[in-house]
Design an enzyme around this catalytic site. Structure first.
Site: not given
Ligand code: PNS
Length: 178
Positions: A33, A57, A106
Protein backbone atom coordinates in the site's frame (compact mmCIF):
# COMPACT_ATOMS: atom_id res chain seq x y z
CA UNK A 1 2.71 41.82 -23.35
CA UNK A 2 4.31 41.78 -26.81
CA UNK A 3 2.87 40.00 -29.84
CA UNK A 4 5.50 37.24 -29.44
CA UNK A 5 4.44 36.42 -25.85
CA UNK A 6 2.58 33.13 -25.40
CA UNK A 7 -1.16 33.11 -24.77
CA UNK A 8 -1.88 33.77 -21.07
CA UNK A 9 -2.57 30.52 -19.26
CA UNK A 10 -6.06 30.36 -17.77
CA UNK A 11 -5.93 31.30 -14.07
CA UNK A 12 -8.22 28.35 -13.27
CA UNK A 13 -5.71 25.91 -14.78
CA UNK A 14 -2.85 27.43 -12.84
CA UNK A 15 -4.73 27.30 -9.55
CA UNK A 16 -6.41 23.93 -9.91
CA UNK A 17 -4.97 21.27 -7.64
CA UNK A 18 -4.55 17.76 -9.01
CA UNK A 19 -6.01 15.74 -6.18
CA UNK A 20 -6.33 11.95 -6.00
CA UNK A 21 -7.70 9.38 -3.61
CA UNK A 22 -6.14 6.02 -2.71
CA UNK A 23 -9.06 4.07 -1.25
CA UNK A 24 -8.94 0.77 0.59
CA UNK A 25 -9.65 -1.16 3.75
CA UNK A 26 -6.01 -1.10 4.95
CA UNK A 27 -6.61 -3.82 7.57
CA UNK A 28 -3.70 -3.32 8.17
CA UNK A 29 -1.57 -1.12 5.86
CA UNK A 30 1.19 -3.10 4.12
CA UNK A 31 4.43 -2.09 2.40
CA UNK A 32 2.59 -2.65 -0.89
CA UNK A 33 0.00 0.00 0.00
CA UNK A 34 2.73 2.44 1.02
CA UNK A 35 4.51 1.89 -2.31
CA UNK A 36 1.34 2.78 -4.24
CA UNK A 37 0.60 5.84 -2.05
CA UNK A 38 4.18 7.09 -2.48
CA UNK A 39 3.94 6.77 -6.23
CA UNK A 40 0.52 8.47 -6.29
CA UNK A 41 2.07 11.30 -4.24
CA UNK A 42 4.66 11.84 -6.95
CA UNK A 43 1.98 11.98 -9.67
CA UNK A 44 -0.55 14.26 -7.96
CA UNK A 45 -0.40 17.52 -5.96
CA UNK A 46 -2.46 16.10 -3.11
CA UNK A 47 -3.35 12.54 -2.20
CA UNK A 48 -6.02 11.49 0.26
CA UNK A 49 -5.71 7.94 1.55
CA UNK A 50 -9.33 7.07 2.27
CA UNK A 51 -10.11 4.24 4.63
CA UNK A 52 -13.41 2.50 3.87
CA UNK A 53 -15.35 2.23 7.11
CA UNK A 54 -18.43 0.44 5.77
CA UNK A 55 -19.44 -2.20 8.25
CA UNK A 56 -19.75 -5.07 5.75
CA UNK A 57 -16.49 -6.91 6.42
CA UNK A 58 -15.00 -8.41 9.55
CA UNK A 59 -11.97 -6.34 10.44
CA UNK A 60 -9.03 -7.09 12.68
CA UNK A 61 -8.50 -3.38 13.39
CA UNK A 62 -11.08 -0.64 13.95
CA UNK A 63 -11.34 2.23 11.47
CA UNK A 64 -9.57 4.52 13.98
CA UNK A 65 -6.71 2.05 14.39
CA UNK A 66 -6.34 1.59 10.64
CA UNK A 67 -6.27 5.36 10.11
CA UNK A 68 -3.79 5.84 12.93
CA UNK A 69 -1.39 3.25 11.45
CA UNK A 70 -1.77 4.76 7.98
CA UNK A 71 -1.07 8.27 9.27
CA UNK A 72 2.17 7.02 10.79
CA UNK A 73 3.07 5.11 7.61
CA UNK A 74 2.66 8.16 5.34
CA UNK A 75 3.97 10.79 7.77
CA UNK A 76 7.05 11.27 5.53
CA UNK A 77 4.87 12.34 2.57
CA UNK A 78 3.90 16.03 2.98
CA UNK A 79 1.20 16.01 0.28
CA UNK A 80 -0.62 12.96 1.66
CA UNK A 81 -3.37 12.94 4.27
CA UNK A 82 -5.53 10.19 5.71
CA UNK A 83 -9.29 10.29 6.00
CA UNK A 84 -12.15 7.85 6.46
CA UNK A 85 -15.27 7.40 4.40
CA UNK A 86 -18.49 5.46 4.59
CA UNK A 87 -20.95 4.99 1.77
CA UNK A 88 -19.94 5.39 -1.84
CA UNK A 89 -16.38 6.27 -2.81
CA UNK A 90 -17.75 8.55 -5.55
CA UNK A 91 -19.70 10.55 -2.94
CA UNK A 92 -16.44 11.05 -1.01
CA UNK A 93 -14.75 12.17 -4.26
CA UNK A 94 -17.50 14.68 -4.99
CA UNK A 95 -17.40 16.07 -1.44
CA UNK A 96 -13.63 16.59 -1.64
CA UNK A 97 -13.37 17.77 -5.25
CA UNK A 98 -11.38 14.67 -6.23
CA UNK A 99 -11.41 13.50 -9.85
CA UNK A 100 -8.87 10.67 -9.76
CA UNK A 101 -8.86 7.33 -7.96
CA UNK A 102 -5.48 5.58 -7.78
CA UNK A 103 -5.50 1.79 -7.52
CA UNK A 104 -2.59 -0.63 -7.46
CA UNK A 105 -2.81 -3.62 -9.78
CA UNK A 106 -0.94 -6.67 -8.53
CA UNK A 107 -1.77 -9.14 -11.27
CA UNK A 108 -4.16 -9.68 -14.13
CA UNK A 109 -6.53 -11.34 -11.63
CA UNK A 110 -7.09 -7.93 -10.00
CA UNK A 111 -7.96 -6.38 -13.31
CA UNK A 112 -11.48 -7.77 -13.96
CA UNK A 113 -12.93 -6.51 -10.71
CA UNK A 114 -10.97 -3.25 -10.71
CA UNK A 115 -12.07 -2.47 -14.27
CA UNK A 116 -15.69 -3.10 -13.32
CA UNK A 117 -15.38 -0.78 -10.29
CA UNK A 118 -13.59 1.88 -12.35
CA UNK A 119 -16.35 1.86 -14.95
CA UNK A 120 -19.08 1.92 -12.32
CA UNK A 121 -17.39 4.79 -10.48
CA UNK A 122 -16.96 6.85 -13.65
CA UNK A 123 -20.64 6.29 -14.47
CA UNK A 124 -21.56 7.68 -11.03
CA UNK A 125 -19.33 10.76 -10.93
CA UNK A 126 -16.72 12.74 -12.81
CA UNK A 127 -13.81 10.51 -11.72
CA UNK A 128 -11.13 8.61 -13.62
CA UNK A 129 -9.35 5.59 -12.18
CA UNK A 130 -5.59 5.49 -12.62
CA UNK A 131 -4.06 2.02 -12.34
CA UNK A 132 -0.51 1.80 -11.01
CA UNK A 133 1.27 -1.53 -11.42
CA UNK A 134 2.41 -2.87 -8.07
CA UNK A 135 6.18 -3.11 -7.71
CA UNK A 136 7.17 -6.75 -8.40
CA UNK A 137 8.43 -7.31 -4.84
CA UNK A 138 4.91 -6.65 -3.55
CA UNK A 139 2.90 -8.43 -6.27
CA UNK A 140 1.79 -11.22 -3.89
CA UNK A 141 1.04 -8.95 -0.98
CA UNK A 142 -2.46 -8.58 0.48
CA UNK A 143 -3.58 -7.58 3.98
CA UNK A 144 -5.72 -10.72 4.19
CA UNK A 145 -2.72 -12.98 3.50
CA UNK A 146 -0.50 -11.05 5.91
CA UNK A 147 -3.09 -11.60 8.67
CA UNK A 148 -3.48 -15.29 7.85
CA UNK A 149 0.26 -15.99 7.71
CA UNK A 150 0.87 -14.02 10.93
CA UNK A 151 -2.00 -15.84 12.69
CA UNK A 152 -0.29 -19.16 11.94
CA UNK A 153 3.05 -17.88 13.22
CA UNK A 154 4.64 -17.04 9.85
CA UNK A 155 7.14 -14.20 9.60
CA UNK A 156 5.56 -11.15 7.96
CA UNK A 157 8.02 -8.62 9.37
CA UNK A 158 9.35 -7.71 5.91
CA UNK A 159 5.84 -7.06 4.54
CA UNK A 160 4.56 -4.35 6.88
CA UNK A 161 6.22 -1.44 8.71
CA UNK A 162 7.76 -2.45 12.08
CA UNK A 163 5.11 -0.59 14.16
CA UNK A 164 2.33 -2.34 12.21
CA UNK A 165 4.05 -5.67 12.78
CA UNK A 166 4.07 -5.00 16.53
CA UNK A 167 0.39 -4.09 16.61
CA UNK A 168 -0.54 -7.03 14.42
CA UNK A 169 1.29 -9.48 16.66
CA UNK A 170 -0.31 -7.97 19.77
CA UNK A 171 -3.83 -8.02 18.29
CA UNK A 172 -3.50 -11.62 17.13
CA UNK A 173 -2.30 -12.61 20.61
CA UNK A 174 -5.33 -10.89 22.15
CA UNK A 175 -7.66 -12.67 19.74
CA UNK A 176 -6.06 -16.04 20.38
CA UNK A 177 -6.60 -15.53 24.13
CA UNK A 178 -10.34 -14.72 23.71
O1 PNS B 1 -8.86 -2.71 0.23
P1 PNS B 1 -10.15 -3.11 -0.41
O2 PNS B 1 -11.00 -3.94 0.54
O3 PNS B 1 -9.95 -3.77 -1.75
O4 PNS B 1 -10.95 -1.73 -0.67
C1 PNS B 1 -12.18 -1.74 -1.32
C2 PNS B 1 -12.79 -0.34 -1.39
C3 PNS B 1 -12.99 0.21 0.03
C4 PNS B 1 -11.89 0.58 -2.16
C5 PNS B 1 -14.14 -0.52 -2.12
O5 PNS B 1 -14.86 -1.54 -1.52
C6 PNS B 1 -14.98 0.73 -2.14
O6 PNS B 1 -14.72 1.63 -2.92
N1 PNS B 1 -15.99 0.77 -1.25
C7 PNS B 1 -16.87 1.90 -1.08
C8 PNS B 1 -18.28 1.56 -1.53
C9 PNS B 1 -18.46 1.82 -3.01
O7 PNS B 1 -18.23 2.90 -3.52
N2 PNS B 1 -18.87 0.76 -3.73
C10 PNS B 1 -19.05 0.78 -5.16
C11 PNS B 1 -17.76 0.41 -5.88
S1 PNS B 1 -17.97 0.47 -7.64
Amino acid sequence: MTTSDPEPVQIREVLSVRRAVCPGSFDPVTNGHIDIVQRAASLFDEVVVAVGINKSKNRLFTAEERMEMLSQAVAHLPNVKVDGFSGLLTAFCQEHDIHAIVKGLRAVTDFDYELQMAQMNSSLADVETVFVPTSPEYSFLASSLVKEVAAFGGDVSSLVPPFVHQRLTARLKEKAAE
